[in-house]
Design an enzyme around this catalytic site. Structure first.
Site: not given
Length: 420
Positions: A21-22, A25
């Protein structure tokens, strides 16, 4: 040894879900030219930290999420004001380091009083060195050093707020997007591991036997082909199998199973209270083809999404009890239980968790990615961003509410564990 393996697999699942997920980003922020100061897994005190290039990678104490800290999202913690005495190191005519403390201990630096400084747009530093006014350009990757920490400056075009609305939206949406991609991949892997049912269904096998169950006590093994019960052929009729077991609660049943090419007679007595024998039947399975894998993975994504959204609907309309809610502790407990069932079931569970994480983060709740996307959408419509202070206040309130909910559900999880 099995417990160590279960704990490792549980931690691994959370680490992969948060990291992917990170990373979404992080990758798209870097693609937009934004300076990423920190890539963190977990919250709270640092357990491990290493800097590579412009980014510091950290592992933190509380494994309940993670974050990517981009330049310009929050007020910079290090500031230099006119009138302040600093030390600078100059290389090839540009300031590459600005020292804010322990100047007497520094060597090979130029000391002076700051007359003017701009570390965002003009990138210059003017110093009064013993009455001599000297102006220097500042390198775009210059470091500010204070209290043993170094902070890279962020020119305005390297800050998150300077990116276009489209690039900012992509950097925010990329986190949930990576979870969706991971979920699809894990569903596909699960289909490959578990296989698909052979059609038409003509055989029923034993997939798992619970320890200490009537089935285990009666000699049933994983992989056995169930031929008949009390002389009645079972073939591929799992519903018929369940009905016969439930109707014989507390009564001995004569089973015939095929094992290693030979028929083996067994006597199994279902539990007299639950009417269960303690095993999991499965039809005959075969390996899925590439097209089937993609099809079933897509179907699993759709079906799981519907289930997750139904859960959110019940949450919004209050169709739940507080005991129905679970937090990180409960999720870790369930993950550990599923890890004991084997890598196939854990893969399926990991896919569901990844999908849930992606959907949850897109909800329009302050502090989540969905709320940040709304603010970016407003910016695109208005042609200018919302006041950063107001947006930060909204996200702060949302984060505080989420943390309060986290405390409540974690307390509930702990009580559930204590009560067994």
């Amino acid at each position: 040894m099995q417990m160590v393996q279960v704990v490792f697999l549980t931690v691994l699942v959370f680490f992969v879900l948060v990291s992917i997920h990170e990373f979404g980003h992080f990758y798209f922020a870097r693609r937009a030219g934004v300076l990423v100061r920190e890539f963190a897994i977990g919250f709270g005190p640092k357990l491990f930290s290493i800097k590579r290039g412009e980014t510091r990678y950290t592992l933190r104490l509380l494994p309940v999420g993670g974050f990517v800290r981009m330049a310009g999202e929050d007020p910079e913690v290090v500031e230099v004001q006119p009138g302040q005495t600093v030390g600078v190191r100059v290389k090839d005519g540009e300031v590459v380091r600005i020292y804010l403390d322990r100047l007497d201990e520094r060597t090979n630096i130029l000391r002076g009083e700051v007359k003017s400084i701009d570390l965002e747009r003009d990138l210059h530093l003017t110093l009064d060195v013993d009455g001599d006014i000297q102006r220097y350009p500042v390198h775009r990757q210059a470091l500010l050093l204070s209290k043993g920490r170094d902070t890279q400056i962020a020119p305005i075009d390297r800050q998150f707020g300077s990116a276009t609305a489209g690039k900012k939206a992509m950097a925010i949406f990329a986190g949930p997007m990576m979870n969706f991609i991971l979920a699809f991949v894990l569903f596909a892997v699960y289909i490959q591991l578990a296989g698909v049912t052979v059609e038409p269904v003509t055989k029923t096998f034993v997939n798992k036997v619970n320890a200490g169950s009537p089935a285990e006590q009666g000699g049933l093994h994983k992989g056995d082909l169930i031929v008949s019960i009390n002389g009645d052929p079972i073939a591929g009729d799992s519903a018929k199998l369940v009905q016969k077991i439930e109707a014989s609660a507390g009564k001995p049943m004569e089973w015939i199973v095929e094992r290693g090419g030979k028929q083996v007679p067994l006597t199994i007595t279902p539990d007299d209270k639950t009417g269960k024998a303690g095993f999991y039947p499965t039809p005959e399975m075969r390996r899925a083809g590439a097209g089937e894998t993609l099809k079933f993975a897509g179907n699993a994504m759709v079906d799981s999404t519907k289930t997750i959204m139904e859960g959110f609907r019940k949450l919004i309309f209050g169709e739940f009890k507080i005991d129905d809610l679970g937090g990180p502790v409960r999720t870790a407990q369930v993950t550990g239980e599923i890890a004991q069932q084997g890598i196939t079931q854990l893969t399926m569970w990991g896919a569901i968790l990844s999908l849930y994480l992606g959907i949850f983060n897109l909800l329009p709740i302050p502090a989540l990615d969905g709320s940040r996307l709304i603010f970016i959408g407003i910016e695109a419509i208005r042609g200018k961003p919302v006041d950063p202070n107001r947006e930060s206040l909204v996200h702060f309130i949302g984060f505080a509410m989420l943390m309060l909910l986290m405390v409540v559900v974690t307390y509930n999880d702990i009580l559930r564990l204590v009560k067994g």
